[in-house]
Design an enzyme around this catalytic site. Structure first.
Site, short mmCIF file in Angstrom:
data_model
loop_
_atom_site.label_atom_id
_atom_site.label_comp_id
_atom_site.label_asym_id
_atom_site.label_seq_id
_atom_site.Cartn_x
_atom_site.Cartn_y
_atom_site.Cartn_z
N PRO A 128 22.57 20.17 -32.36
CA PRO A 128 22.90 21.43 -33.05
C PRO A 128 24.40 21.58 -33.29
CG PRO A 128 22.46 21.83 -30.72
CD PRO A 128 22.17 20.39 -30.96
N THR A 150 20.45 12.94 -36.08
CA THR A 150 21.57 12.94 -37.03
C THR A 150 22.85 13.18 -36.24
OG1 THR A 150 20.11 13.87 -38.70
CG2 THR A 150 22.48 14.05 -39.10
N PHE A 175 14.78 10.69 -42.69
CA PHE A 175 14.94 11.45 -43.93
C PHE A 175 13.75 12.36 -44.24
CE2 PHE A 175 17.70 7.73 -44.44
CZ PHE A 175 18.89 8.33 -44.79
N CYS A 182 18.73 21.46 -40.79
CA CYS A 182 19.62 20.33 -41.09
C CYS A 182 20.77 20.63 -42.04
CB CYS A 182 18.79 19.18 -41.67
SG CYS A 182 17.66 18.51 -40.44
N PHE A 183 20.49 21.25 -43.19
CA PHE A 183 21.51 21.27 -44.24
C PHE A 183 22.83 21.89 -43.78
CE2 PHE A 183 18.54 20.95 -48.19
CZ PHE A 183 18.40 19.60 -47.94
N GLN A 184 22.75 23.12 -43.26
CA GLN A 184 24.01 23.78 -42.89
C GLN A 184 24.69 23.02 -41.75
OE1 GLN A 184 24.51 28.05 -42.83
NE2 GLN A 184 25.04 27.92 -40.67
N LYS A 240 10.85 27.28 -45.48
CA LYS A 240 10.20 26.79 -46.69
C LYS A 240 8.71 26.83 -46.44
CE LYS A 240 10.12 22.19 -47.24
NZ LYS A 240 10.46 20.74 -47.19
P1 NAD Z 1 14.01 19.61 -31.92
O1 NAD Z 1 14.91 20.60 -31.32
O2 NAD Z 1 12.73 20.04 -32.56
O3 NAD Z 1 13.61 18.53 -30.79
C1 NAD Z 1 14.51 17.94 -29.92
C2 NAD Z 1 13.79 17.74 -28.58
O4 NAD Z 1 14.62 16.91 -27.75
C3 NAD Z 1 13.56 19.02 -27.78
O5 NAD Z 1 12.16 19.20 -27.58
C4 NAD Z 1 14.31 18.79 -26.45
O6 NAD Z 1 13.65 19.33 -25.33
C5 NAD Z 1 14.36 17.27 -26.39
N1 NAD Z 1 15.39 16.69 -25.53
C6 NAD Z 1 16.69 17.06 -25.37
N2 NAD Z 1 17.30 16.23 -24.51
C7 NAD Z 1 16.38 15.30 -24.12
C8 NAD Z 1 16.41 14.18 -23.23
N3 NAD Z 1 17.53 13.82 -22.60
N4 NAD Z 1 15.28 13.47 -23.05
C9 NAD Z 1 14.14 13.82 -23.68
N5 NAD Z 1 14.05 14.87 -24.55
C10 NAD Z 1 15.16 15.60 -24.75
O7 NAD Z 1 14.89 18.78 -32.96
P2 NAD Z 1 14.40 18.01 -34.28
O8 NAD Z 1 14.23 18.96 -35.42
O9 NAD Z 1 13.27 17.10 -33.93
O10 NAD Z 1 15.71 17.16 -34.60
C11 NAD Z 1 16.09 16.07 -33.81
C12 NAD Z 1 17.20 15.32 -34.52
O11 NAD Z 1 16.72 14.82 -35.77
C13 NAD Z 1 18.43 16.17 -34.86
O12 NAD Z 1 19.58 15.38 -34.72
C14 NAD Z 1 18.21 16.55 -36.31
O13 NAD Z 1 19.42 16.78 -36.98
C15 NAD Z 1 17.55 15.30 -36.84
N6 NAD Z 1 16.70 15.51 -38.01
C16 NAD Z 1 15.88 16.60 -38.09
C17 NAD Z 1 15.03 16.75 -39.21
C18 NAD Z 1 14.11 17.93 -39.33
O14 NAD Z 1 13.51 18.07 -40.39
N7 NAD Z 1 13.94 18.76 -38.32
C19 NAD Z 1 15.01 15.77 -40.20
C20 NAD Z 1 15.85 14.67 -40.07
C21 NAD Z 1 16.68 14.54 -38.97
C1 UDX Z 2 16.06 18.28 -45.37
C2 UDX Z 2 16.12 16.98 -46.21
O1 UDX Z 2 15.40 17.19 -47.43
C3 UDX Z 2 15.51 15.83 -45.43
O2 UDX Z 2 15.65 14.61 -46.16
C4 UDX Z 2 16.24 15.70 -44.09
O3 UDX Z 2 15.68 14.65 -43.32
C5 UDX Z 2 16.17 17.00 -43.32
O4 UDX Z 2 16.73 18.06 -44.13
P1 UDX Z 2 14.18 20.03 -44.78
O5 UDX Z 2 15.32 20.89 -44.34
O6 UDX Z 2 13.04 19.85 -43.86
O7 UDX Z 2 14.70 18.58 -45.16
O8 UDX Z 2 13.57 20.65 -46.14
P2 UDX Z 2 14.04 20.63 -47.67
O9 UDX Z 2 12.85 20.41 -48.50
O10 UDX Z 2 15.17 19.73 -47.90
O11 UDX Z 2 14.49 22.13 -47.90
C6 UDX Z 2 15.65 22.67 -47.28
C7 UDX Z 2 15.89 24.06 -47.80
O12 UDX Z 2 16.29 24.04 -49.17
C8 UDX Z 2 14.66 24.98 -47.75
O13 UDX Z 2 15.06 26.26 -47.36
C9 UDX Z 2 14.17 24.97 -49.18
O14 UDX Z 2 13.44 26.12 -49.52
C10 UDX Z 2 15.49 24.91 -49.93
N1 UDX Z 2 15.36 24.35 -51.29
C11 UDX Z 2 14.94 23.07 -51.47
C12 UDX Z 2 15.72 25.13 -52.39
O15 UDX Z 2 16.12 26.28 -52.24
N2 UDX Z 2 15.63 24.57 -53.64
C13 UDX Z 2 15.21 23.29 -53.85
O16 UDX Z 2 15.17 22.86 -55.02
C14 UDX Z 2 14.86 22.52 -52.73
#
Ligand code: NAD
Ligand code: UDX
Length: 464
Positions: free
Chosen positions: A93, A132, A163, A277-279, A340
């Site tokens: 985070p 990430t 991704f 993710c984005f912000q 979303k």
């Molecule tokens: P999340 O918060 O849903 O999950 C993370 C988990 O890790 C939690 O359940 C936490 O308890 C666990 N954890 C923390 N420390 C640990 C440890 N030492 N051993 C085992 N477990 C542990 O997070 P997320 O959304 O799955 O994101 C994970 C990573 O992937 C982030 O870096 C994020 O930026 C990246 N990412 C997220 C998305 C998405 O769409 N959510 C997409 C692409 C990349």
């Molecule tokens: C994003 C990336 O797309 C993904 O590749 C990466 O791994 C994680 O971050 P995610 O945040 O899950 O994925 O959803 P995404 O579909 O990208 O939407 C992000 C936000 O943008 C949402 O709030 C969505 O409503 C908004 N959005 C998306 C728009 O407002 N307009 C669009 O055209 C597309």
């Protein structure tokens, strides 16, 4: 020679770790996949019929492998000890304290995962950054591993960013545009890269598996999210101009998107982008640029976040001004709270800021979302600074849209759930106070149709 991977462990059973490992297990029945997390409730949910993550199609993928070669556990040490390859998919985070607060990535979970891996491991292991992280994090992981391995274990560190987008995670994992794997350019590094390539090659065509050096892979993830978010802020900036001029942002998006150099995707104007993710990743990129003494580059990307904040606050202002400059005591139906459609995730959802600001204006909110629990909505708003007293007196959670709409001065759509596209407009109109105001922050409703049904309507990016 490529090391055959027989056993994989993933630290972190979140939105990424859970679905990603479920897909690997489903596609590679010969590999044992163990997902380990200290969060007992989450692990129990993965082992139950009600998964902690809502994703279309995910139940079937998990069910196909759970108990066969897919396991969720809180026994993190045993999971690490038994694995040839360890994905680190813990949260990263935005840091909320100290140096870089509000911008830098908080790497404490990555560091503690690396320390535990070092402590428990024996022999040779491949460590894969799935989270990430800022570019150069692999250096920190390597040095922690090297300095803390009592059993003399050796490691190769790879970067393999994810991704997937929420709501389409299963499709994205099944058929990704590309898999990116970064590794050290040495014989040992190349062997580790090949080992991970051979896992993905079980279902992904080789030409879609891209290999690079570590730093390119780490950086590409931040850059991909920055470019995607930038497109949304770009179209959202134009949405304001469309509203001012009588243009229609969807028509503009279509017109520019047909230029093959621009392309049609990610041009949907909205109340603002949300999601975990984005912000976070944009702020992380800004911080990195500042750290490398590139203030102009930092300023350029910061503007993407600032425009997004402005888009959310101008939506609230539009509501307050239109409702005769006061929403005090007025019932406003909020349709959608997730960031979303097709997800129960609310992290950084624009609905949080919009609802917070409307509550601070003393509106009475009636919120409906098909997937987000009342508990999550309460927690999000309290974390955003709304007092529990205000929530108790001025907010209710409804179990269907029409209950939320009944007796409302206004309705605002904040998530593009499909079911909102087919709202029964005559029924909605009949349930509302008059004038019946609609503020569509997702352009899911037709402005012409709303006006024809008697509403006072505002649809994002549509000039009257
Ligand atoms: P999340 O918060 O849903 O999950 C993370 C988990 O890790 C939690 O359940 C936490 O308890 C666990 N954890 C923390 N420390 C640990 C440890 N030492 N051993 C085992 N477990 C542990 O997070 P997320 O959304 O799955 O994101 C994970 C990573 O992937 C982030 O870096 C994020 O930026 C990246 N990412 C997220 C998305 C998405 O769409 N959510 C997409 C692409 C990349
Ligand atoms: C994003 C990336 O797309 C993904 O590749 C990466 O791994 C994680 O971050 P995610 O945040 O899950 O994925 O959803 P995404 O579909 O990208 O939407 C992000 C936000 O943008 C949402 O709030 C969505 O409503 C908004 N959005 C998306 C728009 O407002 N307009 C669009 O055209 C597309």
């Amino acid at each position: 020679m490529t090391m055959p991977i027989k056993s994989i462990c993933c630290l972190g059973a979140g939105y990424v770790g859970g679905p990603t490992m479920a897909m690997i297990a489903a596609k590679c029945p010969h590999i044992k996949v163990t997902v380990a997390d200290m969060n007992e409730q989450r692990v129990a949910a993965w082992n139950s019929d009600t998964l902690p993550v809502y994703e279309p199609g995910l139940d079937a993928i998990v069910a196909s492998a759970l108990g066969r070669n897919l396991h969720f556990t809180t026994d993190i040490r045993s999971a690490i000890a038994g694995a040839d390859l360890i994905f680190v998919s813990v949260g990263t985070p935005t840091k909320s304290y100290g140096i870089g607060a509000g911008r830098a990535a908080d790497l404490r979970y990555i560091e503690s995962a690396a320390r535990l891996i070092a402590e428990v491991s024996e022999g040779h292991k491949i460590i894969v950054e799935k989270s990430t992280i800022p570019v150069k994090t692999a250096t920190a992981i390597k040095s922690i591993l090297a300095a803390n391995s009592p059993n003399g274990a050796t490691f190769q560190v790879l970067s393999n960013p994810e991704f997937l987008a929420e709501g389409t995670a299963v499709e994205d994992l099944q058929s990704p545009d590309r898999i990116l794997i970064g590794g050290e350019i040495t014989p040992e590094g190349n062997a580790a890269v090949e080992a991970l390539v051979s896992v993905y090659a079980n279902w992904i065509p080789r030409e879609r598996i891209l290999t690079t050096n570590l730093w390119s892979s780490e950086l590409s993830k931040l850059v991909a999210n920055a470019f995607l978010a930038q497109r949304i802020s770009s179209i959202n900036s134009i949405s304001a101009l469309c509203e001012a001029t009588g243009a229609d942002v969807d028509e503009v998006a279509r017109a520019i998107g047909m230029d093959s150099r621009i392309g049609p995707k990610f041009l949907k104007a909205s109340v603002g982008f949300g999601g975990s993710c984005f912000q976070k990743d944009l702020l992380n990129l800004v911080y990195l640029c500042e750290s490398f003494n590139l203030p102009q580059v930092a300023k350029y990307w910061r503007q993407v976040v600032q425009l997004n904040d402005w888009q959310k606050s101008r939506f609230v202002e539009k509501i307050v001004r239109t409702l005769y400059n006061t929403v005090n005591g007025k019932r406003i139906a909020i349709l959608g709270f997730a960031f979303k459609k097709d997800t129960n995730d609310t992290r950084e959802s624009p609905a949080i800021q919009v609802c917070r600001d409307l509550l601070h204006e003393r509106a009475h909110l009636a919120i409906y979302d098909p997937r987000v629990s009342a508990e999550t909505i309460h927690q999000d708003l309290i974390a955003a600074g709304v007092s529990p007293e205000l929530i108790a007196t001025n907010m209710e959670i409804c179990s269907d849209p029409y209950t939320a709409i009944k007796g409302a001065h206004a309705l605002a759509t904040l998530t593009e759930w499909d079911e909102f596209r087919t709202l029964d407009l005559p029924r909605v109109y009949g349930l509302m106070l008059k004038p019946a105001f609609v503020f569509d922050g997702r352009a899911v409703l037709s402005l012409e149709s709303l006006v024809a049904h008697g509403f006072e309507a505002f649809v994002i990016g549509k000039g009257l």
